[in-house]
Design a protein around this motif. Structure first.
Motif, PDB file in Angstrom:
ATOM      1  N   TYR A 584       0.803  -1.222   0.000  1.00  0.00           N
ATOM      2  CA  TYR A 584       0.000   0.000   0.000  1.00  0.00           C
ATOM      3  C   TYR A 584       0.841   1.281   0.000  1.00  0.00           C
ATOM      4  O   TYR A 584       0.291   2.372  -0.025  1.00  0.00           O
ATOM      5  CB  TYR A 584      -0.922   0.023   1.228  1.00  0.00           C
ATOM      6  CG  TYR A 584      -1.928  -1.097   1.235  1.00  0.00           C
ATOM      7  CD1 TYR A 584      -3.024  -1.087   0.372  1.00  0.00           C
ATOM      8  CD2 TYR A 584      -1.777  -2.178   2.105  1.00  0.00           C
ATOM      9  CE1 TYR A 584      -3.948  -2.117   0.380  1.00  0.00           C
ATOM     10  CE2 TYR A 584      -2.697  -3.214   2.122  1.00  0.00           C
ATOM     11  CZ  TYR A 584      -3.784  -3.182   1.256  1.00  0.00           C
ATOM     12  OH  TYR A 584      -4.694  -4.201   1.266  1.00  0.00           O
ATOM     13  N   HIS A 585       2.146   1.140   0.056  1.00  0.00           N
ATOM     14  CA  HIS A 585       2.969   2.344   0.072  1.00  0.00           C
ATOM     15  C   HIS A 585       4.375   2.027  -0.424  1.00  0.00           C
ATOM     16  O   HIS A 585       4.735   0.861  -0.646  1.00  0.00           O
ATOM     17  CB  HIS A 585       3.021   2.936   1.485  1.00  0.00           C
ATOM     18  CG  HIS A 585       3.832   2.146   2.452  1.00  0.00           C
ATOM     19  ND1 HIS A 585       3.382   0.983   3.053  1.00  0.00           N
ATOM     20  CD2 HIS A 585       5.094   2.339   2.930  1.00  0.00           C
ATOM     21  CE1 HIS A 585       4.299   0.498   3.850  1.00  0.00           C
ATOM     22  NE2 HIS A 585       5.368   1.294   3.798  1.00  0.00           N
ATOM     23  N   GLU A 586       5.137   3.070  -0.570  1.00  0.00           N
ATOM     24  CA  GLU A 586       6.544   2.952  -0.971  1.00  0.00           C
ATOM     25  C   GLU A 586       7.407   3.613   0.098  1.00  0.00           C
ATOM     26  O   GLU A 586       7.107   4.700   0.575  1.00  0.00           O
ATOM     27  CB  GLU A 586       6.769   3.642  -2.323  1.00  0.00           C
ATOM     28  CG  GLU A 586       8.219   3.622  -2.784  1.00  0.00           C
ATOM     29  CD  GLU A 586       8.420   4.387  -4.087  1.00  0.00           C
ATOM     30  OE1 GLU A 586       9.581   4.720  -4.403  1.00  0.00           O
ATOM     31  OE2 GLU A 586       7.401   4.657  -4.772  1.00  0.00           O
ATOM     32  N   ARG A 587       8.485   2.956   0.501  1.00  0.00           N
ATOM     33  CA  ARG A 587       9.343   3.528   1.528  1.00  0.00           C
ATOM     34  C   ARG A 587      10.767   3.660   1.001  1.00  0.00           C
ATOM     35  O   ARG A 587      11.220   2.926   0.126  1.00  0.00           O
ATOM     36  CB  ARG A 587       9.302   2.686   2.794  1.00  0.00           C
ATOM     37  CG  ARG A 587       9.926   1.309   2.664  1.00  0.00           C
ATOM     38  CD  ARG A 587      11.318   1.247   3.277  1.00  0.00           C
ATOM     39  NE  ARG A 587      11.848  -0.110   3.270  1.00  0.00           N
ATOM     40  CZ  ARG A 587      12.925  -0.446   2.595  1.00  0.00           C
ATOM     41  NH1 ARG A 587      13.542   0.440   1.828  1.00  0.00           N
ATOM     42  NH2 ARG A 587      13.394  -1.694   2.641  1.00  0.00           N
ATOM     43  N   THR A 588      11.500   4.624   1.572  1.00  0.00           N
ATOM     44  CA  THR A 588      12.886   4.873   1.193  1.00  0.00           C
ATOM     45  C   THR A 588      13.705   5.169   2.436  1.00  0.00           C
ATOM     46  O   THR A 588      13.364   6.071   3.210  1.00  0.00           O
ATOM     47  CB  THR A 588      13.001   6.068   0.217  1.00  0.00           C
ATOM     48  OG1 THR A 588      12.236   5.803  -0.950  1.00  0.00           O
ATOM     49  CG2 THR A 588      14.457   6.310  -0.165  1.00  0.00           C
ATOM     50  N   TRP A 589      14.776   4.406   2.624  1.00  0.00           N
ATOM     51  CA  TRP A 589      15.772   4.720   3.651  1.00  0.00           C
ATOM     52  C   TRP A 589      16.890   5.505   2.973  1.00  0.00           C
ATOM     53  O   TRP A 589      17.400   5.113   1.928  1.00  0.00           O
ATOM     54  CB  TRP A 589      16.349   3.452   4.273  1.00  0.00           C
ATOM     55  CG  TRP A 589      15.461   2.821   5.305  1.00  0.00           C
ATOM     56  CD1 TRP A 589      14.659   1.725   5.142  1.00  0.00           C
ATOM     57  CD2 TRP A 589      15.291   3.253   6.655  1.00  0.00           C
ATOM     58  NE1 TRP A 589      13.984   1.445   6.303  1.00  0.00           N
ATOM     59  CE2 TRP A 589      14.366   2.362   7.268  1.00  0.00           C
ATOM     60  CE3 TRP A 589      15.816   4.285   7.425  1.00  0.00           C
ATOM     61  CZ2 TRP A 589      13.962   2.477   8.593  1.00  0.00           C
ATOM     62  CZ3 TRP A 589      15.429   4.415   8.750  1.00  0.00           C
ATOM     63  CH2 TRP A 589      14.521   3.518   9.315  1.00  0.00           C
ATOM     64  N   GLU A 590      17.270   6.631   3.590  1.00  0.00           N
ATOM     65  CA  GLU A 590      18.330   7.457   3.003  1.00  0.00           C
ATOM     66  C   GLU A 590      19.448   7.664   4.032  1.00  0.00           C
ATOM     67  O   GLU A 590      19.203   8.083   5.163  1.00  0.00           O
ATOM     68  CB  GLU A 590      17.790   8.820   2.546  1.00  0.00           C
ATOM     69  CG  GLU A 590      18.860   9.690   1.910  1.00  0.00           C
ATOM     70  CD  GLU A 590      18.290  10.942   1.270  1.00  0.00           C
ATOM     71  OE1 GLU A 590      19.059  11.682   0.637  1.00  0.00           O
ATOM     72  OE2 GLU A 590      17.063  11.165   1.405  1.00  0.00           O
ATOM     73  N   PHE A 591      20.669   7.374   3.604  1.00  0.00           N
ATOM     74  CA  PHE A 591      21.857   7.605   4.422  1.00  0.00           C
ATOM     75  C   PHE A 591      22.725   8.633   3.701  1.00  0.00           C
ATOM     76  O   PHE A 591      23.055   8.446   2.516  1.00  0.00           O
ATOM     77  CB  PHE A 591      22.633   6.298   4.613  1.00  0.00           C
ATOM     78  CG  PHE A 591      21.834   5.214   5.277  1.00  0.00           C
ATOM     79  CD1 PHE A 591      21.857   5.062   6.659  1.00  0.00           C
ATOM     80  CD2 PHE A 591      21.050   4.351   4.523  1.00  0.00           C
ATOM     81  CE1 PHE A 591      21.115   4.063   7.269  1.00  0.00           C
ATOM     82  CE2 PHE A 591      20.300   3.350   5.117  1.00  0.00           C
ATOM     83  CZ  PHE A 591      20.330   3.199   6.508  1.00  0.00           C
ATOM     84  N   SER A 592      23.088   9.698   4.394  1.00  0.00           N
ATOM     85  CA  SER A 592      23.818  10.776   3.736  1.00  0.00           C
ATOM     86  C   SER A 592      24.926  11.302   4.636  1.00  0.00           C
ATOM     87  O   SER A 592      24.909  11.130   5.863  1.00  0.00           O
ATOM     88  CB  SER A 592      22.864  11.917   3.358  1.00  0.00           C
ATOM     89  OG  SER A 592      22.247  12.449   4.506  1.00  0.00           O
ATOM     90  N   VAL A 593      25.901  11.932   3.999  1.00  0.00           N
ATOM     91  CA  VAL A 593      27.022  12.553   4.701  1.00  0.00           C
ATOM     92  C   VAL A 593      27.204  13.957   4.146  1.00  0.00           C
ATOM     93  O   VAL A 593      27.411  14.131   2.939  1.00  0.00           O
ATOM     94  CB  VAL A 593      28.326  11.751   4.547  1.00  0.00           C
ATOM     95  CG1 VAL A 593      29.459  12.455   5.302  1.00  0.00           C
ATOM     96  CG2 VAL A 593      28.152  10.329   5.053  1.00  0.00           C
ATOM     97  N   TYR A 594      27.118  14.954   5.033  1.00  0.00           N
ATOM     98  CA  TYR A 594      27.349  16.347   4.679  1.00  0.00           C
ATOM     99  C   TYR A 594      28.815  16.675   4.971  1.00  0.00           C
ATOM    100  O   TYR A 594      29.336  16.314   6.015  1.00  0.00           O
ATOM    101  CB  TYR A 594      26.410  17.225   5.509  1.00  0.00           C
ATOM    102  CG  TYR A 594      26.638  18.715   5.437  1.00  0.00           C
ATOM    103  CD1 TYR A 594      25.939  19.502   4.525  1.00  0.00           C
ATOM    104  CD2 TYR A 594      27.523  19.342   6.302  1.00  0.00           C
ATOM    105  CE1 TYR A 594      26.138  20.871   4.474  1.00  0.00           C
ATOM    106  CE2 TYR A 594      27.726  20.704   6.260  1.00  0.00           C
ATOM    107  CZ  TYR A 594      27.026  21.469   5.341  1.00  0.00           C
ATOM    108  OH  TYR A 594      27.234  22.827   5.306  1.00  0.00           O
ATOM    109  N   ASN A 595      29.484  17.348   4.035  1.00  0.00           N
ATOM    110  CA  ASN A 595      30.891  17.740   4.194  1.00  0.00           C
ATOM    111  C   ASN A 595      31.762  16.503   4.404  1.00  0.00           C
ATOM    112  O   ASN A 595      32.415  16.323   5.434  1.00  0.00           O
ATOM    113  CB  ASN A 595      31.049  18.718   5.366  1.00  0.00           C
ATOM    114  CG  ASN A 595      32.383  19.448   5.331  1.00  0.00           C
ATOM    115  OD1 ASN A 595      33.165  19.312   4.390  1.00  0.00           O
ATOM    116  ND2 ASN A 595      32.647  20.221   6.370  1.00  0.00           N
ATOM    117  N   LEU A 596      31.778  15.654   3.399  1.00  0.00           N
ATOM    118  CA  LEU A 596      32.380  14.322   3.487  1.00  0.00           C
ATOM    119  C   LEU A 596      33.829  14.357   3.968  1.00  0.00           C
ATOM    120  O   LEU A 596      34.224  13.573   4.831  1.00  0.00           O
ATOM    121  CB  LEU A 596      32.289  13.626   2.123  1.00  0.00           C
ATOM    122  CG  LEU A 596      32.905  12.233   2.042  1.00  0.00           C
ATOM    123  CD1 LEU A 596      32.108  11.236   2.872  1.00  0.00           C
ATOM    124  CD2 LEU A 596      32.970  11.769   0.583  1.00  0.00           C
TER     125      LEU A 596
END
Length: 640
Positions: A584-596
């Motif tokens: 019934y839905h779509e999910r997204t896990w996001e992993f990010s790095v600012y100023n690598l």
């Protein structure tokens, strides 16, 4: 910072429009978040040159955003939960669609950061529970529309946003706050006049306000000090536009807009038990700004595209009237289906000004109007460019290249006189009012350069490489001994690289790298004792006669204005997304790095005295202060 600089112009020279309403401060603190919620937007358009006549009131750019109208068929939602912020958007029909009847829909989108909640336990621990401090913002977009049939539609939309920073130190008895926010509302009626013409009539409200507050209580003497500094601008507008298509070769647009501005340049309320109570205010300034325009998009043959128009702008403040014509023309010639050249000319006038000590568009900057002593800003810009589409196959599939050069002159730009500020300069115990015009000077500027953009829009790998080489100079008779200098908005090199790679339908990798030449700053080179502009009184020693108060003032002497360059700014961000479609839905896990790579970019510089040890003289050192090292983040996003 999130100040937007376009072709040598400051943050005030961009016309930022949300559903016809002007947004005056498009900033959230530190630049982690856009002031606008992308979940609520249907389209965003940036215009840097060749301005159509329908736009006016700014010199450098137009950023026009339109909100989504809401899903008319079924309820739809999306949102996200992150470490420091969450968001939620809902849209759907308001009424069930019936045969022969109109339909209606709505959209509501909200965000809030909770960095203050996350950091509060740490701040309390470090201060033994004596200090509470934090920063957060929230914003809300809402829109509703109703279709009355084939000829009439009605839209109501609004944007509301607030930023709040606060410090409450119980031990010292201090309470400090900095708040700013925008509120807009638009009611638009779309009417189909005939098969070849339709009109839009809008009633628009816009309000921007900021406030600084400071309260101090001396527990021993029970003396209280309270300061409130606020400033803002409020608009009521009416706008009417007509689009007319007389033939396939011509597309005509004409219309009129009138805006009633109320500026509150500064309003100070000060209370001190030492001097009983004092209140000082600067009166609100009411002005009327109007514009009348007509433009024609003409296609004389298969190769030419021409847009020509004229805008007549008018501004009145008390007995002062400014009436300015603004001709505009742009043309594109298609050499072959994949290659075209373009050129444009535009004359623009701006009747509002932003007084800034920082040049980075902080909310404490001061919006002021044109007056009998301050003329409207004016610019003329010429731009020439080419656009190339590469073969739609292989590695070059979807690849486009644009190159554009420009030359712009600016007149009647304003800046603070040396040593002046937007805060009160006179004795706070007097009842004399302050005129901000006394603290500014008028000058002119030049900006020229070239922009290159290589972009790929389709395929598993997409992104762009952008580079700008530019020069911006200002000249004021009362600054820098009348010589030209580089303002903070001058950035010699500016580059950005963005890549998005779809590893698989379930995994997306993206990265960004940006580079910019450091800001031009003035660094003091000498220090001396100077008398303040206010005398002090001492009834015991001087028999109620004034004497001068001496204090150490670091003064720029012997150097040209903005002759020092800050270190360049560069940063890399990386992100990976994991998508999965549920029932019934779509999910997204996001992993990010600012100023690598943990670049310590300069946020500001400061001078301080450094002790070199016993027997050695101290020396003055220039320190660089940075914020935000490498910052990892995680968020959970969903759609249904």
């Amino acid at each position: 910072s999130t100040g937007i600089y376009v072709r040598g112009g400051g943050p005030d020279q961009n016309l930022v429009i949300m559903d016809d309403a002007v947004v005056y401060n498009a900033n959230h603190l530190f630049g982690f978040f856009s002031v606008f919620n992308g979940d609520a937007l249907k389209s965003v358009e940036l215009i840097k040159g060749g301005f159509p006549a329908r736009y006016g009131g700014r010199l450098s750019s137009v950023i026009e955003m339109n909100m989504k109208e809401g899903n008319k068929e079924k309820l739809h939602g999306e949102g996200g939960i992150g470490l420091i912020a969450s968001r939620l958007t809902l849209e759907g029909p308001l009424t069930k669609k019936k045969s022969g009847a109109g339909s209606s829909s709505f959209l509501v989108s909200a965000r809030r950061t909770y960095l203050d909640f996350v950091a509060r336990p740490l701040i309390k621990q470090q201060s033994n529970g004596e200090t509470i401090a934090g920063y957060y913002f929230y914003d809300l977009n809402a829109k509703a529309n109703y279709d009355f049939g084939p000829k009439n539609k009605l839209y109501l939309s609004g944007y509301f946003g607030q930023d709040r920073f606060y410090v409450n130190d119980k031990k010292e008895g201090t309470n400090i706050g900095l708040n700013w926010g925008n509120a807009t509302a638009t009611l638009r009626w779309n009417h189909l006049i005939s098969e070849k013409a339709f009109s839009n009539t809008s009633l628009i409200f816009s309000n921007y306000k900021f406030q600084i507050s400071s309260d101090e209580l001396n527990f021993q003497d029970q003396e209280a000090f309270s300061l409130r500094y606020s400033s803002g601008i409020r608009d009521f507008s009416i706008k009417h536009d007509v689009d007319f298509y007389p033939s396939p070769q011509h597309s005509l647009r004409f219309g009129v807009q009138s805006t009633f501005h109320r500026f509150t340049p500064s309003a100070v309320v000060l209370k001190n038990t030492d001097i009983n109570q004092f209140k000082q205010e600067v009166d609100a300034i009411d002005v009327l700004e109007s514009g009348l325009y007509a433009e024609d998009s003409w296609r004389p043959n298969s190769r030419w595209r021409i847009n020509g128009g004229l805008r007549l702008s008018h501004f009145v403040q008390k007995q002062v009237n400014y009436f300015r014509p603004e001709p505009r023309v742009s043309a594109a010639y298609i050499l072959k289906p994949s290659l075209s050249v373009k050129a444009s000319y535009a004359l623009m006038n701006q009747y509002v000004h932003l007084l800034s000590n920082t040049g980075i568009g902080l909310p404490t900057d001061l919006w002021v109007p044109t007056t009998d002593r301050i003329k409207p800003q004016q610019s003329e810009q010429i731009a020439v460019g080419i656009a190339k589409d590469f073969a739609d196959q292989g590695a070059t599939r979807g690849l486009t290249l644009t190159v554009e050069g420009y030359y712009k002159t600016m007149n009647n730009i304003i800046n603070y006189r040396e040593g002046a500020s937007f805060l009160l300069l006179n004795d706070p115990t007097s009842a004399e009012k302050v005129r901000w015009e006394d603290n500014v000077t008028r000058g002119k500027g030049w900006s020229y350069g070239a922009e290159v953009l290589l972009q790929k829009k389709v395929g598993r790998f997409s992104g762009w490489v952008g580079y700008t080489l530019s020069w911006t100079q200002w000249q004021f008779a009362e600054l820098n001994f009348g010589q030209k200098f580089f303002p903070r908005y001058d950035r010699r090199h500016d580059a950005s690289v963005v890549g998005i790679y779809e590893i698989s339908p379930r995994i997306t990798l993206s990265g960004t790298w940006v580079y910019g030449t450091g800001q031009a700053l003035t660094v003091p080179t000498s220090e001396y004792q100077a008398a303040t502009h206010q005398p002090l009184y001492d009834s015991y020693y001087s028999n109620n006669t004034p004497y001068l108060n001496l204090w150490n003032q670091v003064e720029a002497y012997g150097t040209q204005k903005n002759s020092f360059r800050a270190e360049p700014y560069h940063r890399m961000d990386l992100s990976v997304q994991f998508h999965k479609k549920k029932k019934y839905h779509e999910r997204t896990w996001e992993f990010s790095v600012y100023n690598l790579y943990n670049r310590r970019n300069p946020f500001f510089y400061g001078l301080d005295t450094k002790d070199q040890g016993q027997g050695k003289p101290s020396k003055t050192v220039l320190y660089r202060y940075s914020v935000f090292p490498v910052v990892p983040s995680i968020s959970y996003n969903f759609k249904f």
